[in-house]
Motif scaffolding. Sequence first.
Motif, short mmCIF file in Angstrom:
data_model
loop_
_atom_site.label_atom_id
_atom_site.label_comp_id
_atom_site.label_asym_id
_atom_site.label_seq_id
_atom_site.Cartn_x
_atom_site.Cartn_y
_atom_site.Cartn_z
N GLU A 47 0.81 -1.06 0.04
CA GLU A 47 0.03 0.17 -0.16
C GLU A 47 1.02 1.15 -0.13
N GLU A 48 0.59 2.26 -0.68
CA GLU A 48 1.18 3.44 -0.86
C GLU A 48 0.21 4.43 -0.97
N TRP A 49 0.69 5.77 -0.56
CA TRP A 49 -0.03 7.33 -0.28
C TRP A 49 0.46 8.13 -1.21
N LYS A 50 -0.18 8.25 -2.38
CA LYS A 50 0.66 9.38 -3.28
C LYS A 50 -0.36 10.41 -3.75
N TRP A 51 0.11 11.09 -4.56
CA TRP A 51 -0.73 12.56 -4.99
C TRP A 51 -1.34 13.11 -4.01
N ARG A 52 -0.86 13.46 -3.03
CA ARG A 52 -1.53 14.46 -2.22
C ARG A 52 -2.88 13.63 -1.40
N GLY A 53 -2.76 12.32 -1.20
CA GLY A 53 -3.78 11.74 -0.73
C GLY A 53 -4.67 10.65 -1.48
N VAL A 54 -4.03 9.85 -2.16
CA VAL A 54 -4.68 8.68 -2.97
C VAL A 54 -3.96 7.67 -2.45
N TRP A 57 -2.21 0.68 -4.73
CA TRP A 57 -2.04 -0.55 -4.21
C TRP A 57 -0.93 -1.08 -5.48
N GLU A 58 0.17 -1.75 -4.94
CA GLU A 58 1.38 -1.97 -5.89
C GLU A 58 1.60 -3.40 -5.70
N HIS A 59 2.04 -4.03 -6.93
CA HIS A 59 2.95 -5.23 -6.94
C HIS A 59 3.46 -5.41 -8.09
N ALA A 60 4.85 -5.13 -8.25
CA ALA A 60 5.79 -5.13 -9.55
C ALA A 60 5.39 -3.89 -10.44
N GLY A 61 4.83 -2.77 -9.66
CA GLY A 61 4.23 -1.69 -10.43
C GLY A 61 2.81 -1.45 -9.92
N ILE A 62 2.18 -0.44 -10.29
CA ILE A 62 0.89 -0.07 -9.62
C ILE A 62 -0.12 -0.83 -10.16
N ILE A 63 -0.84 -1.37 -9.39
CA ILE A 63 -2.18 -2.34 -9.70
C ILE A 63 -3.27 -1.30 -10.00
N CYS A 64 -3.67 -0.36 -8.87
CA CYS A 64 -4.71 0.46 -9.04
C CYS A 64 -4.57 1.45 -7.99
N VAL A 73 -16.61 6.23 -5.86
CA VAL A 73 -15.39 5.59 -5.48
C VAL A 73 -14.67 5.11 -6.73
N LYS A 74 -13.67 5.44 -7.32
CA LYS A 74 -12.95 5.18 -8.55
C LYS A 74 -11.71 4.38 -8.27
N LEU A 75 -11.85 3.27 -8.92
CA LEU A 75 -10.51 2.52 -8.97
C LEU A 75 -9.98 2.58 -10.12
N THR A 76 -8.97 3.14 -10.35
CA THR A 76 -8.29 3.31 -11.76
C THR A 76 -6.97 2.40 -11.91
N PHE A 77 -7.14 1.47 -12.71
CA PHE A 77 -6.30 0.44 -13.07
C PHE A 77 -4.93 1.16 -14.12
N ALA A 78 -3.74 0.96 -13.66
CA ALA A 78 -2.64 1.99 -14.13
C ALA A 78 -2.60 1.57 -15.68
N LYS A 79 -2.65 0.06 -15.80
CA LYS A 79 -2.55 -0.62 -17.11
C LYS A 79 -3.77 -1.25 -17.36
N GLY A 80 -4.90 -0.75 -17.34
CA GLY A 80 -6.16 -1.17 -17.37
C GLY A 80 -6.36 -1.75 -18.81
N ASP A 124 0.15 -9.93 -12.80
CA ASP A 124 0.48 -10.67 -14.02
C ASP A 124 1.30 -9.68 -15.10
N HIS A 125 0.24 -8.89 -15.48
CA HIS A 125 0.88 -7.91 -16.49
C HIS A 125 2.31 -6.92 -16.02
N ASN A 126 1.89 -6.56 -14.73
CA ASN A 126 3.33 -5.83 -14.19
C ASN A 126 4.26 -6.52 -14.16
N GLN A 127 4.20 -7.93 -13.60
CA GLN A 127 5.36 -8.89 -13.56
C GLN A 127 5.95 -9.45 -14.90
N ALA A 128 4.98 -9.50 -15.85
CA ALA A 128 5.50 -9.63 -17.30
C ALA A 128 6.37 -8.39 -17.81
N LYS A 129 5.83 -7.32 -17.79
CA LYS A 129 6.47 -6.14 -17.99
C LYS A 129 8.11 -5.82 -17.37
#
Length: 145
Positions: A47-54, A57-64, A73-80, A124-129
């Motif tokens: 778990e991270e806290w970024k961009w002034r309060g967002v 969740w990360e694993h081998a990169g940002i998940i969402c 409540v918006k879940l944004t997937f970085a590589k969606g 899986d996508h993050n790990q492959a990248k």
Amino acid sequence: MKKSGSQESKSPSQLIDARIEELGDWRGQMLSRVRALVKEADPEVVEEWKWRGVPVWEHAGIICTGETYKTVVKLTFAKGAALEDPSGLFNSSLDGNTRRAIDLFESDAINEPALKNLIRAAIDHNQAKSKKKKAPAAARAKAQK
């Protein structure tokens, strides 16, 4: 989020806890449930806290990310955009080349199995990248021997 004490001395998990408590309504409950599902899907999530309060969740990169607004409540997937979404969870930010999002409204039920599968697909996508990035360096090292 109102600053109570030094945010810098709190862990990202503590800051997310505080955000959930501060919201004190359906958005806090929804964010809490999503957080639990992310952790169930990936016990190794960071778990991270970024961009002034967002919450992030990360694993081998940002998940969402888990942003909270007045009505959603918006879940944004970085590589969606690169992920298969057979259950059709993505309902926002559909025009971009990279991100996709899920807008959750107060009365929405979460398709928990589908969301967990989407989280695992993002990992899986993050790990492959990350393997692709490491492979050329490993190949160069092997070639130099």
